[in-house]
Design a protein around this motif. Structure first.
Motif, PDB file in Angstrom:
ATOM      1  N   GLU A 382       0.844  -1.193   0.000  1.00 26.44           N
ATOM      2  CA  GLU A 382       0.000   0.000   0.000  1.00 26.44           C
ATOM      3  C   GLU A 382       0.882   1.247   0.000  1.00 26.44           C
ATOM      4  O   GLU A 382       2.074   1.189   0.325  1.00 26.44           O
ATOM      5  CB  GLU A 382      -0.932   0.016   1.210  1.00 26.44           C
ATOM      6  N   ASP A 383       0.280   2.376  -0.388  1.00 24.22           N
ATOM      7  CA  ASP A 383       1.018   3.632  -0.417  1.00 24.22           C
ATOM      8  C   ASP A 383       1.357   4.099   0.992  1.00 24.22           C
ATOM      9  O   ASP A 383       0.672   3.744   1.970  1.00 24.22           O
ATOM     10  CB  ASP A 383       0.186   4.720  -1.116  1.00 24.22           C
ATOM     11  N   LEU A 384       2.384   4.922   1.106  1.00 25.60           N
ATOM     12  CA  LEU A 384       2.728   5.517   2.389  1.00 25.60           C
ATOM     13  C   LEU A 384       1.715   6.605   2.727  1.00 25.60           C
ATOM     14  O   LEU A 384       1.299   7.371   1.861  1.00 25.60           O
ATOM     15  CB  LEU A 384       4.125   6.142   2.331  1.00 25.60           C
ATOM     16  N   ASP A 385       1.311   6.674   4.002  1.00 25.65           N
ATOM     17  CA  ASP A 385       0.473   7.797   4.430  1.00 25.65           C
ATOM     18  C   ASP A 385       1.364   8.863   5.065  1.00 25.65           C
ATOM     19  O   ASP A 385       2.599   8.720   5.133  1.00 25.65           O
ATOM     20  CB  ASP A 385      -0.625   7.339   5.394  1.00 25.65           C
ATOM     21  N   ALA A 386       0.777   9.945   5.525  1.00 21.64           N
ATOM     22  CA  ALA A 386       1.553  11.072   6.068  1.00 21.64           C
ATOM     23  C   ALA A 386       2.394  10.653   7.270  1.00 21.64           C
ATOM     24  O   ALA A 386       3.548  11.082   7.421  1.00 21.64           O
ATOM     25  CB  ALA A 386       0.605  12.216   6.444  1.00 21.64           C
ATOM     26  N   ALA A 387       1.829   9.779   8.120  1.00 13.49           N
ATOM     27  CA  ALA A 387       2.562   9.324   9.314  1.00 13.49           C
ATOM     28  C   ALA A 387       3.778   8.497   8.927  1.00 13.49           C
ATOM     29  O   ALA A 387       4.855   8.624   9.528  1.00 13.49           O
ATOM     30  CB  ALA A 387       1.634   8.524  10.225  1.00 13.49           C
ATOM     31  N   ASP A 388       3.627   7.640   7.903  1.00 14.09           N
ATOM     32  CA  ASP A 388       4.752   6.818   7.431  1.00 14.09           C
ATOM     33  C   ASP A 388       5.875   7.713   6.903  1.00 14.09           C
ATOM     34  O   ASP A 388       7.059   7.480   7.191  1.00 14.09           O
ATOM     35  CB  ASP A 388       4.295   5.872   6.318  1.00 14.09           C
ATOM     36  N   LYS A 389       5.520   8.710   6.086  1.00 12.30           N
ATOM     37  CA  LYS A 389       6.527   9.591   5.496  1.00 12.30           C
ATOM     38  C   LYS A 389       7.291  10.353   6.585  1.00 12.30           C
ATOM     39  O   LYS A 389       8.511  10.533   6.493  1.00 12.30           O
ATOM     40  CB  LYS A 389       5.862  10.570   4.536  1.00 12.30           C
ATOM     41  N   GLU A 396       8.623   9.083  -0.746  1.00 15.28           N
ATOM     42  CA  GLU A 396       8.123   8.102  -1.719  1.00 15.28           C
ATOM     43  C   GLU A 396       8.498   6.699  -1.286  1.00 15.28           C
ATOM     44  O   GLU A 396       9.354   6.494  -0.400  1.00 15.28           O
ATOM     45  CB  GLU A 396       8.681   8.395  -3.107  1.00 15.28           C
ATOM     46  N   GLY A 397       7.882   5.717  -1.945  1.00 16.21           N
ATOM     47  CA  GLY A 397       8.065   4.308  -1.617  1.00 16.21           C
ATOM     48  C   GLY A 397       6.705   3.659  -1.415  1.00 16.21           C
ATOM     49  O   GLY A 397       5.671   4.333  -1.424  1.00 16.21           O
ATOM     50  N   VAL A 398       6.696   2.331  -1.218  1.00 12.67           N
ATOM     51  CA  VAL A 398       5.460   1.621  -0.905  1.00 12.67           C
ATOM     52  C   VAL A 398       5.702   0.735   0.310  1.00 12.67           C
ATOM     53  O   VAL A 398       6.807   0.246   0.530  1.00 12.67           O
ATOM     54  CB  VAL A 398       4.951   0.768  -2.092  1.00 12.67           C
ATOM     55  N   LYS A 399       4.648   0.542   1.093  1.00 10.82           N
ATOM     56  CA  LYS A 399       4.772  -0.203   2.343  1.00 10.82           C
ATOM     57  C   LYS A 399       4.236  -1.620   2.183  1.00 10.82           C
ATOM     58  O   LYS A 399       3.235  -1.846   1.493  1.00 10.82           O
ATOM     59  CB  LYS A 399       4.002   0.526   3.444  1.00 10.82           C
ATOM     60  N   ILE A 400       4.916  -2.584   2.811  1.00 10.89           N
ATOM     61  CA  ILE A 400       4.420  -3.966   2.841  1.00 10.89           C
ATOM     62  C   ILE A 400       3.334  -4.030   3.917  1.00 10.89           C
ATOM     63  O   ILE A 400       3.610  -3.914   5.107  1.00 10.89           O
ATOM     64  CB  ILE A 400       5.543  -4.966   3.148  1.00 10.89           C
TER      65      ILE A 400
END
Length: 463
Positions: A382-389, A396-400
């Motif tokens: 899934e895409d990164l959300d604001a907290a992940d970034k 940028e990037g994608v999360k498992i």
């Protein structure tokens, strides 16, 4: 007499209008090309008749002309082996030619042909032979490895016989069908059976939905036609269930409605447009109903709603039970996924749900799959959300999101929540880009990733 004359004129006029309407709406435009032929749903069904009372001859006579033989030539290089060269004079670096065969179905008069992806996979040369023994070089237009469908094109001087698509949603268990293909390099061969089951799922991700039949299907039938007694295409024969590799009871076909949608996408867009509802959950049975505290034992129980999905925007909630999509009942996850597979992003579906015991219908606009999540080889991204970034200090990037691949279950806790930065050396900026890279690969093909774990460790590994 005048009254009789008036009736005669009215009858003739009515007949002329009817014939004109037939010409306008039912006959194909002779100038149009590459348009799939689709049958009307208004027909009499032969379901209740025994085999001795069903005429298979017309359907078989039509089908053998639009089912073709597909030859796949693969050229590969034999790797060098110094030990074999020294002791046995074996010489590496030479080219090796392998030939595979299968079947295909002509779907337009100008030479578009549908077959299985596994029939043409890795081909360096493709050749198609018609039932009249004419052969043509074929080119690959596009594939959908997840549903095992491929689209080919041949250039023929004359107009070719082609299949009319039937409505696979209207097929009934027990209905007679014919399997037409080229097993064992024979010219078109016809076998008969009945529909044993619908919406069979044979994959771990649950996106596949097959028609199961007991018509005899053997090696070489892959990519051939499953037709009803009117000769309409209702499926593409794909696989068999057998301990020996030959027919032993059951075979499976991709339904024509799913096939047609894939082919139209490949023709129009060059790739498959997948829409998603945006829900996660489980199909109901007695045990699941008891666990969730609901009365229903059929349907799809919503455990979670995906961010940015059409389901979220339409107000679907955890605890909703999906029991219908448009006019199609939903008794299992395969029912749900098979119907969604016939739709595209931005299509609006009327979702029938039960919420707190009350039944209601909610219109949901399907979201582009890449904007919600991507599944590949037992990994969900899934895409990164604001907290992940903010946490990873990345833009940028994608999360498992989840790991279901059994080979990697011991590493699942480390991999979950990790951020993938590159796939096979390609920088990953979004889910849509990651989807394009992964969809270009064959099923279960591994890929190299560079990632950051939740503890901030940078790793390179094959998934």
């Amino acid at each position: 007499m005048n009254k009789f004359s008036s009736l005669l004129v009215v009858s003739l006029l009515s007949g002329t209008i009817t014939l004109g309407a037939y010409k306008l709406f039912l006959e194909e435009n002779p100038g149009s090309e590459s348009k799939l032929s689709i049958t009307s749903d208004n027909y009499a069904r032969n379901v209740s008749l025994g085999a001795e009372n069903v005429d298979f001859t017309t359907a078989a006579e039509n089908a053998v002309h639009y089912v073709v033989h597909v030859k796949n030539v693969t050229v590969s290089e034999i790797p060098s082996n110094p030990i074999m060269e020294y002791f046995y004079g074996y010489r590496g670096g030479q080219q090796q030619t392998q030939i595979g065969t299968g079947s295909g179905v002509i779907i337009t008069e100008d030479g578009y042909i549908v077959t299985n992806n596994h029939v043409i996979q890795n081909a360096t040369e493709l050749e198609v032979t018609l039932n009249n023994n004419k052969s043509y070089k074929a080119k690959l237009i596009g594939t959908d490895s997840k549903m095992d469908i491929a689209l080919l094109k041949v250039d023929a001087e004359e107009k070719l016989p082609y299949a009319t698509f039937g409505n696979s949603d209207n097929m009934k268990v027990g209905e007679w069908v014919l399997a037409v293909g080229n097993p064992y390099n024979l010219n078109s061969t016809v076998t008969a059976g009945i529909v044993s089951a619908k919406a069979r799922n044979l994959s771990k991700d649950g996106i596949q939905s097959f028609i199961q039949t007991d018509a005899a299907v053997n090696p070489g039938n892959s990519g051939g036609a499953l037709v009803n007694t009117r000769g309409e295409l209702v499926g593409i024969n794909t696989m068999i269930s057998s301990p020996t590799g030959s027919y032993a009871g059951y075979s499976f076909a991709v339904p024509s409605n799913i096939t047609r949608k894939i082919i139209e996408d490949l023709m129009e867009y060059g790739n498959v447009q997948r829409g998603v509802l945006g829900v996660e959950g489980r199909e109901l049975n007695s045990a699941a109903s008891k666990e969730f505290g609901v009365k229903q034992t059929q349907g799809f129980y919503v455990n979670a709603v995906s961010k940015n999905s059409g389901a979220e925007k339409a107000g679907l909630k955890q605890g909703d039970i999906i029991v219908r999509l448009d006019n199609q009942p939903v008794n299992s996850f395969t029912d749900l996924s098979s119907y969604i597979n016939t739709k595209r992003p931005n299509d609006v579906i009327q979702v029938g749900i039960i919420r707190n015991g009350d039944e209601k219908t909610v219109p949901v606009r399907l979201t582009k799959k890449e904007l919600v999540n991507v599944d590949y080889n037992g990994f969900e991204f899934e895409d990164l959300d604001a907290a992940d970034k903010k946490r990873f200090r990345l833009n940028e990037g994608v999360k498992i999101k989840d790991v279901s691949n059994e080979e990697y279950m011991e590493y699942a806790e480390v991999l979950k929540g990790s951020v993938i930065l590159r796939i096979d050396g390609n920088k990953v900026t979004s889910m849509e880009q990651a989807s394009r890279i992964l969809n270009s690969k064959a099923n279960n093909q591994k890929f190299r990733v560079e990632l950051i774990t939740q503890r901030g460790e940078r790793l390179q590994m094959f998934l």
